[in-house]
Scaffold this active site. Sequence first.
Site, PDB file in Angstrom:
ATOM      1  N   ARG A 146      16.784 -10.512   0.341  1.00 15.37           N
ATOM      2  CA  ARG A 146      15.509 -10.665   1.061  1.00 15.37           C
ATOM      3  C   ARG A 146      15.736 -11.721   2.130  1.00 15.37           C
ATOM      4  O   ARG A 146      16.044 -12.875   1.818  1.00 15.37           O
ATOM      5  CB  ARG A 146      14.392 -11.099   0.110  1.00 15.37           C
ATOM      6  CG  ARG A 146      13.125 -11.506   0.835  1.00 15.37           C
ATOM      7  CD  ARG A 146      11.937 -11.613  -0.076  1.00 15.37           C
ATOM      8  NE  ARG A 146      11.464 -10.295  -0.475  1.00 15.37           N
ATOM      9  CZ  ARG A 146      10.275 -10.058  -1.038  1.00 15.37           C
ATOM     10  NH1 ARG A 146       9.441 -11.044  -1.266  1.00 15.37           N
ATOM     11  NH2 ARG A 146       9.931  -8.825  -1.372  1.00 15.37           N
ATOM     12  N   ASP A 174      -1.914  -4.388   4.006  1.00 17.94           N
ATOM     13  CA  ASP A 174      -0.979  -5.437   3.594  1.00 17.94           C
ATOM     14  C   ASP A 174      -1.527  -6.733   4.185  1.00 17.94           C
ATOM     15  O   ASP A 174      -2.432  -6.702   5.032  1.00 17.94           O
ATOM     16  CB  ASP A 174       0.422  -5.099   4.150  1.00 17.94           C
ATOM     17  CG  ASP A 174       1.507  -6.094   3.736  1.00 17.94           C
ATOM     18  OD1 ASP A 174       1.270  -6.900   2.796  1.00 17.94           O
ATOM     19  OD2 ASP A 174       2.588  -6.068   4.338  1.00 17.94           O
ATOM     20  N   ARG A 212       7.528  -0.539  -8.837  1.00 17.41           N
ATOM     21  CA  ARG A 212       8.669  -1.265  -8.252  1.00 17.41           C
ATOM     22  C   ARG A 212       9.807  -1.350  -9.256  1.00 17.41           C
ATOM     23  O   ARG A 212      10.981  -1.278  -8.903  1.00 17.41           O
ATOM     24  CB  ARG A 212       8.241  -2.682  -7.822  1.00 17.41           C
ATOM     25  CG  ARG A 212       7.252  -2.751  -6.667  1.00 17.41           C
ATOM     26  CD  ARG A 212       7.860  -2.210  -5.377  1.00 17.41           C
ATOM     27  NE  ARG A 212       9.135  -2.829  -5.087  1.00 17.41           N
ATOM     28  CZ  ARG A 212       9.313  -3.981  -4.440  1.00 17.41           C
ATOM     29  NH1 ARG A 212       8.276  -4.604  -3.938  1.00 17.41           N
ATOM     30  NH2 ARG A 212      10.514  -4.483  -4.236  1.00 17.41           N
ATOM     31  N   GLN A 257       9.920  -1.049  -1.421  1.00  8.74           N
ATOM     32  CA  GLN A 257       8.468  -0.929  -1.597  1.00  8.74           C
ATOM     33  C   GLN A 257       8.021   0.510  -1.358  1.00  8.74           C
ATOM     34  O   GLN A 257       7.166   1.038  -2.081  1.00  8.74           O
ATOM     35  CB  GLN A 257       7.749  -1.866  -0.606  1.00  8.74           C
ATOM     36  CG  GLN A 257       6.240  -1.830  -0.733  1.00  8.74           C
ATOM     37  CD  GLN A 257       5.779  -2.329  -2.091  1.00  8.74           C
ATOM     38  OE1 GLN A 257       6.164  -3.407  -2.521  1.00  8.74           O
ATOM     39  NE2 GLN A 257       4.948  -1.564  -2.784  1.00  8.74           N
ATOM     40  N   CYS A 281       0.873  -3.388  -1.196  1.00 10.69           N
ATOM     41  CA  CYS A 281       2.152  -3.738  -1.840  1.00 10.69           C
ATOM     42  C   CYS A 281       2.057  -5.035  -2.634  1.00 10.69           C
ATOM     43  O   CYS A 281       2.891  -5.284  -3.491  1.00 10.69           O
ATOM     44  CB  CYS A 281       3.252  -3.818  -0.795  1.00 10.69           C
ATOM     45  SG  CYS A 281       3.036  -5.155   0.404  1.00 10.69           S
ATOM     46  N   HIS A 297      11.066  -2.691   4.517  1.00  6.40           N
ATOM     47  CA  HIS A 297      10.959  -2.998   3.085  1.00  6.40           C
ATOM     48  C   HIS A 297      11.119  -1.677   2.312  1.00  6.40           C
ATOM     49  O   HIS A 297      10.161  -1.180   1.717  1.00  6.40           O
ATOM     50  CB  HIS A 297       9.602  -3.654   2.809  1.00  6.40           C
ATOM     51  CG  HIS A 297       9.491  -4.313   1.460  1.00  6.40           C
ATOM     52  ND1 HIS A 297      10.558  -4.425   0.574  1.00  6.40           N
ATOM     53  CD2 HIS A 297       8.427  -4.903   0.837  1.00  6.40           C
ATOM     54  CE1 HIS A 297      10.147  -5.037  -0.517  1.00  6.40           C
ATOM     55  NE2 HIS A 297       8.861  -5.337  -0.397  1.00  6.40           N
TER      56      HIS A 297
HETATM   57  N1   CP Z   1       5.565  -6.278  -2.732  1.00  5.36           N
HETATM   58  C1   CP Z   1       6.522  -7.207  -2.794  1.00  5.36           C
HETATM   59  O1   CP Z   1       7.641  -7.066  -2.250  1.00  5.36           O
HETATM   60  O2   CP Z   1       6.179  -8.304  -3.523  1.00  5.36           O
HETATM   61  P1   CP Z   1       7.006  -9.631  -3.695  1.00  5.36           P
HETATM   62  O3   CP Z   1       6.978 -10.361  -2.390  1.00  5.36           O
HETATM   63  O4   CP Z   1       6.303 -10.379  -4.792  1.00  5.36           O
HETATM   64  O5   CP Z   1       8.431  -9.289  -4.072  1.00  5.36           O
HETATM   65  N1  NVA Z   2       4.500  -7.866   5.004  1.00  3.86           N
HETATM   66  C1  NVA Z   2       4.650  -8.770   3.878  1.00  3.86           C
HETATM   67  C2  NVA Z   2       5.090  -8.023   2.672  1.00  3.86           C
HETATM   68  C3  NVA Z   2       5.205  -8.829   1.427  1.00  3.86           C
HETATM   69  C4  NVA Z   2       5.740  -8.062   0.270  1.00  3.86           C
HETATM   70  C5  NVA Z   2       5.653  -9.855   4.244  1.00  3.86           C
HETATM   71  O1  NVA Z   2       6.678  -9.556   4.871  1.00  3.86           O
HETATM   72  O2  NVA Z   2       5.404 -11.009   3.901  1.00  3.86           O
END
Ligand code: CP
Ligand code: NVA
Length: 308
Positions: free
Chosen positions: A106, A228, A295, A136, A268, A133
Site C-alpha cells: 500500500r 467513498d 475482502r 477492493q 469500501c 485499489h
Molecule cells: N477498504 C479498505 O481498503 O480499507 P482499509 O483502508 O481499512 O484497508
Molecule cells: N479512497 C480512499 C480509499 C480507502 C480504502 C483512500 O485512498 O484513502
Amino acid sequence: MNLKGRSLLSLNDYTAEEIRHLLEESKRLKANFKAYKRDKPLAGLTLGMIFQKPSTRTRVSTEVAMYFLGGHALFLGASDIQLGAGETVKDTSRVLSRMVDGVLARVFAHEDVEELAKYSTIPIINALSDKYHPLQILADLLTIEEHKGKLAGLKLAWVGDGNNVCNSLLIGCAKMGLHMSVATPKGYEPPNDIVALAKDYAEDTGAKIVITNDSPAAVTDADIVVTDTFVSMGEEDKEKEKLEAFKNYVVTEELCSNAKSDYIFMHCLPYKHKEATEEVFESEHSVVFDEAENRLHTVMAVLKCLMS
Ligand code: CP
Ligand code: NVA
C-alpha cells in the site's frame, strides 16, 4: 487457469476471464472456508506487507488469509523498514525478492508498486495506491454478484470523488459488463486516461460508461449506489476545500430515491461520515459489511492463485 507468479497492480493487467476465475475461486474459498484452513495451500510461503498508509480491512484480511492458507505474513510498516528511511524502492524490491514469496504494498505513488514489480522476481500485489485499489474491486464485484445474482447489465452509480477506488471500479465494471455512471463535482472527475481505458474495455462488453456532474441523473435507475470518502489518505491538507466542493454530493435517501427500489448501497470503508448519511449507511439497502467481509475471501483467492 494458471495465474501463478503474476503480479496484480491493477485490473488492467487481467482479462475478464481471469477476473471471473478469481471471483469463482473466492466463492469456492468462501463456501469451503474450513477446508481451506485445513489444506494450507501456501504452507512454507511468506508474504511481505508494505504499508505506507494505515489500513484495517486490507491488512487484517491479508494477514488472516495468509494464516488460513498456511503461509506467514510479515507486516512492514513505513517506519519499520529502510524504505521509509531513504532506501530505494528498487533495492527494497530486489532484497525482498530474495527473502519472501510475494509482496503486497500500500503506497502513496502508484509508480512505486510499478517499480516494485519491475525489479522483483516474485508477485507484487497493489494494496491501494493513489491511482488504483484492485483488491477492493474484486470484493465489490463478488458482493454485487451475491446480492444481484449477476454482474453484466447492471447499473452502478458512483457519487463522490473520482479517486483510486472509482478508477478501479471503472476498469472492473467495464471489463465485466456493468454500466457505470460517475457523478463528481466539477474538477474532481476521474482522470481522462482511465475513462478512455474503461470506454475501450466497454466496447467489448457493451457496458455504458458515463461521467457527469449530475448526481440524480447518475443514480437514476441504478442497481448499485457507491461512494467513498471525499478526502483520501494523503490528501488531508485538501480537506477543507474538498468538503466544500463535495457538499452537494452526499449520498442521501432523497438522492437514492432515484435508484431502483431494490438498490444496494456500497462503500469500501472507512466511512468518514461526510459522504453518505447515517440513514443510507444503516439502511436495509446497505451491504457495506458484506463487502468488507468479502475482502477476506477475495484476497485469499488472489494469494492462492498468484502464489501457490
Ligand atoms: N477498504 C479498505 O481498503 O480499507 P482499509 O483502508 O481499512 O484497508
Ligand atoms: N479512497 C480512499 C480509499 C480507502 C480504502 C483512500 O485512498 O484513502
